[in-house]
Design a protein around this motif. Sequence first.
Motif, PDB file in Angstrom:
ATOM      1  N   ALA A 190       0.832  -1.211   0.000  1.00  0.00           N
ATOM      2  CA  ALA A 190       0.000   0.000   0.000  1.00  0.00           C
ATOM      3  C   ALA A 190       0.864   1.258   0.000  1.00  0.00           C
ATOM      4  CB  ALA A 190      -0.917  -0.006   1.219  1.00  0.00           C
ATOM      5  N   GLN A 191       1.898   1.270   0.830  1.00  0.00           N
ATOM      6  CA  GLN A 191       2.787   2.427   0.911  1.00  0.00           C
ATOM      7  C   GLN A 191       3.470   2.692  -0.422  1.00  0.00           C
ATOM      8  OE1 GLN A 191       3.483   4.343   4.049  1.00  0.00           O
ATOM      9  NE2 GLN A 191       3.929   5.668   2.297  1.00  0.00           N
ATOM     10  N   PHE A 192       3.881   1.629  -1.097  1.00  0.00           N
ATOM     11  CA  PHE A 192       4.557   1.768  -2.391  1.00  0.00           C
ATOM     12  C   PHE A 192       3.634   2.399  -3.433  1.00  0.00           C
ATOM     13  CE2 PHE A 192       5.324  -0.031  -6.636  1.00  0.00           C
ATOM     14  CZ  PHE A 192       6.614   0.416  -6.865  1.00  0.00           C
ATOM     15  N   ILE A 193       2.398   1.918  -3.493  1.00  0.00           N
ATOM     16  CA  ILE A 193       1.449   2.429  -4.490  1.00  0.00           C
ATOM     17  C   ILE A 193       1.180   3.912  -4.293  1.00  0.00           C
ATOM     18  CG2 ILE A 193      -0.935   2.268  -5.334  1.00  0.00           C
ATOM     19  CD1 ILE A 193      -0.811  -0.731  -4.540  1.00  0.00           C
ATOM     20  N   VAL A 194       0.949   4.301  -3.035  1.00  0.00           N
ATOM     21  CA  VAL A 194       0.656   5.713  -2.752  1.00  0.00           C
ATOM     22  C   VAL A 194       1.880   6.584  -3.022  1.00  0.00           C
ATOM     23  CG1 VAL A 194       0.001   7.360  -0.957  1.00  0.00           C
ATOM     24  CG2 VAL A 194      -1.111   5.125  -1.058  1.00  0.00           C
ATOM     25  N   ASP A 195       3.058   6.098  -2.661  1.00  0.00           N
ATOM     26  CA  ASP A 195       4.279   6.876  -2.900  1.00  0.00           C
ATOM     27  C   ASP A 195       4.517   7.094  -4.391  1.00  0.00           C
ATOM     28  OD1 ASP A 195       4.757   7.083  -0.224  1.00  0.00           O
ATOM     29  OD2 ASP A 195       6.256   5.490  -0.125  1.00  0.00           O
ATOM     30  N   LYS A 196       4.245   6.078  -5.201  1.00  0.00           N
ATOM     31  CA  LYS A 196       4.511   6.167  -6.630  1.00  0.00           C
ATOM     32  C   LYS A 196       3.517   7.073  -7.351  1.00  0.00           C
ATOM     33  CE  LYS A 196       8.239   3.831  -7.146  1.00  0.00           C
ATOM     34  NZ  LYS A 196       9.463   4.521  -7.608  1.00  0.00           N
ATOM     35  N   LEU A 197       2.244   6.974  -6.973  1.00  0.00           N
ATOM     36  CA  LEU A 197       1.230   7.803  -7.637  1.00  0.00           C
ATOM     37  C   LEU A 197       1.104   9.155  -6.925  1.00  0.00           C
ATOM     38  CD1 LEU A 197      -1.531   5.168  -8.466  1.00  0.00           C
ATOM     39  CD2 LEU A 197       0.128   6.173 -10.022  1.00  0.00           C
ATOM     40  N   GLY A 198       0.774   9.076  -5.614  1.00  0.00           N
ATOM     41  CA  GLY A 198       0.729  10.247  -4.742  1.00  0.00           C
ATOM     42  C   GLY A 198       0.198  11.521  -5.356  1.00  0.00           C
ATOM     43  N   GLY A 199       0.623  12.653  -4.798  1.00  0.00           N
ATOM     44  CA  GLY A 199       0.378  14.002  -5.314  1.00  0.00           C
ATOM     45  C   GLY A 199      -0.964  14.251  -5.975  1.00  0.00           C
ATOM     46  N   THR A 200      -0.896  14.621  -7.254  1.00  0.00           N
ATOM     47  CA  THR A 200      -2.108  14.995  -7.987  1.00  0.00           C
ATOM     48  C   THR A 200      -3.040  13.807  -8.217  1.00  0.00           C
ATOM     49  OG1 THR A 200      -0.926  14.649 -10.080  1.00  0.00           O
ATOM     50  CG2 THR A 200      -0.918  16.878  -9.171  1.00  0.00           C
ATOM     51  N   LYS A 201      -2.509  12.597  -8.091  1.00  0.00           N
ATOM     52  CA  LYS A 201      -3.339  11.412  -8.276  1.00  0.00           C
ATOM     53  C   LYS A 201      -3.641  10.761  -6.929  1.00  0.00           C
ATOM     54  CE  LYS A 201      -1.272  10.373 -12.803  1.00  0.00           C
ATOM     55  NZ  LYS A 201      -0.172  11.380 -12.743  1.00  0.00           N
ATOM     56  N   ALA A 202      -3.777  11.569  -5.902  1.00  0.00           N
ATOM     57  CA  ALA A 202      -3.927  11.065  -4.542  1.00  0.00           C
ATOM     58  C   ALA A 202      -5.129  10.138  -4.384  1.00  0.00           C
ATOM     59  CB  ALA A 202      -4.028  12.226  -3.562  1.00  0.00           C
ATOM     60  N   MET A 203      -6.295  10.573  -4.860  1.00  0.00           N
ATOM     61  CA  MET A 203      -7.499   9.766  -4.691  1.00  0.00           C
ATOM     62  C   MET A 203      -7.382   8.436  -5.436  1.00  0.00           C
ATOM     63  SD  MET A 203      -9.413  11.160  -2.563  1.00  0.00           S
ATOM     64  CE  MET A 203      -9.874  12.722  -1.809  1.00  0.00           C
ATOM     65  N   LEU A 204      -6.812   8.481  -6.636  1.00  0.00           N
ATOM     66  CA  LEU A 204      -6.614   7.254  -7.395  1.00  0.00           C
ATOM     67  C   LEU A 204      -5.643   6.331  -6.668  1.00  0.00           C
ATOM     68  CD1 LEU A 204      -6.828   5.441  -9.879  1.00  0.00           C
ATOM     69  CD2 LEU A 204      -5.042   6.844 -10.967  1.00  0.00           C
ATOM     70  N   SER A 205      -4.555   6.883  -6.151  1.00  0.00           N
ATOM     71  CA  SER A 205      -3.553   6.053  -5.482  1.00  0.00           C
ATOM     72  C   SER A 205      -4.115   5.411  -4.228  1.00  0.00           C
ATOM     73  CB  SER A 205      -2.317   6.889  -5.131  1.00  0.00           C
ATOM     74  OG  SER A 205      -2.609   7.878  -4.171  1.00  0.00           O
ATOM     75  N   LEU A 206      -4.909   6.136  -3.467  1.00  0.00           N
ATOM     76  CA  LEU A 206      -5.493   5.592  -2.232  1.00  0.00           C
ATOM     77  C   LEU A 206      -6.527   4.510  -2.540  1.00  0.00           C
ATOM     78  CD1 LEU A 206      -5.917   8.945  -0.280  1.00  0.00           C
ATOM     79  CD2 LEU A 206      -4.264   7.130   0.204  1.00  0.00           C
ATOM     80  N   ALA A 207      -7.391   4.781  -3.523  1.00  0.00           N
ATOM     81  CA  ALA A 207      -8.400   3.791  -3.908  1.00  0.00           C
ATOM     82  C   ALA A 207      -7.737   2.543  -4.478  1.00  0.00           C
ATOM     83  CB  ALA A 207      -9.369   4.384  -4.934  1.00  0.00           C
ATOM     84  N   LEU A 208      -6.729   2.746  -5.309  1.00  0.00           N
ATOM     85  CA  LEU A 208      -6.026   1.622  -5.932  1.00  0.00           C
ATOM     86  C   LEU A 208      -5.264   0.803  -4.892  1.00  0.00           C
ATOM     87  CD1 LEU A 208      -5.456   0.334  -8.691  1.00  0.00           C
ATOM     88  CD2 LEU A 208      -3.403   1.764  -8.833  1.00  0.00           C
TER      89      LEU A 208
END
Length: 430
Positions: A87-105
């Motif tokens: 989970a941490q990896f996915i959010v770190d990679k997408l993060g920022g402007t794609k925050a909602m997508l990264s959290l949902a994903l």
Amino acid sequence: MEFELSWIGALCGLALAIILILFKLTPTYSLILGAVVGAFIGEANFTETVTVLITGIQSVMGTVIRIIAAGVFAGVMMKSGAAERIAQFIVDKLGGTKAMLSLALATMIITAVGVFIPVAVLIVAPIALSVGNKMGYSKIALLVALSGGGKAGNIISPNPNTIAAAGGFGLDVNQVMIGGFIPAVFGIIVAVILASSIKFKGTKVTDEEAKELEKDNSNLPTLSRSLVTPIIAIVLLMISPIGAIAGSDFLASLKIDSLFILPFAGVIGTLALGKRKDLLDFCQSGLNRMTPTILIIIGAGAIGGLITASDLPAQVVALIDSAGISGTFLAPIAGILMAAATASTSTGVILATGSFGDAILDTGVSAIAAAVMTHAGATVIDSLPHGTYFHVTRNAFNISMKDRMKVVGYEVIVGLTMTIIATVLYGFIL
């Protein structure tokens, strides 16, 4: 069984079980008591009532043993920190402007690899609140993203609800996982759109809350090691479907049951994580997580035995025919109603398949279509206040009852989207 009970008894027994669950009696006792009372109302004697209970419970033992085996896999993913690292990896990679997508994903993937949805939300919640504090997003929007992503992952995971959906219609769990993929894609898209549309509306994450959630992640396993367990499970579960697509009779016929695959993946994953000494602890933790679901399945088997022994399924099919409604809709409706009554995806699937499985198939729907539609339907209204998920997620985000109830409406939209896609796809196209 040589006897047939009245549909009135079966209906009364099911209604009593649901009422008792709503009044907070343990679901297992509620379901068994409903089966007993319903059998007597249906004019069964003491011996016949016992036969109904035993026959019904015996019918779910295949699902029970698969869920017990899945406990090894779930325990490794949850207890080792592997799920949190992913989970941490996915959010770190997408993060920022794609925050909602990264959290949902992130929540979708963590749930999809076998972590229970409440646990997946708890794992990602601290990350989400930290991101929300930095970006100025509301707690409601963050929870919509996590819960919506979790729902999408839940219908493509080897979790108890998927195992129950497969077992209820005599399918392999990988068939139901694959069948839920397209509805899941639509589900996460809608979840991200909804969360993004309200990201600045509602209570924000305070600096104090964000600071309290800061934790040391240095002890988490590496990403490569964390991925070993889910990759092994997914590859082995996909052998037969890939063989069928590739035209390999050998691979297509090599149907390795999840009963073997999930614990095997858990053991190999534990070794890859370098935590051989913790294997027994992981197994115990996983079994403890599975025990409440196993007990519910036993109760659901009892109520399913009551309904199977009655003419209720035949009456339901006749009612649908006389009303001119397509029998295709019985599967999603059963999933929606049973999950709403119990405020649980897994319990809803178990009750829907155990109680109405035969009636659904009698309408002419294929087993895979029935499983996918029932499974998707159980995600629509499964997060009501009389269930644990509502309160676990509310506490994870420290929001009021009023705000948590607002999230329910968005969760319904996500679940309903997946149900509509599943029904159109499997009920009318395929």
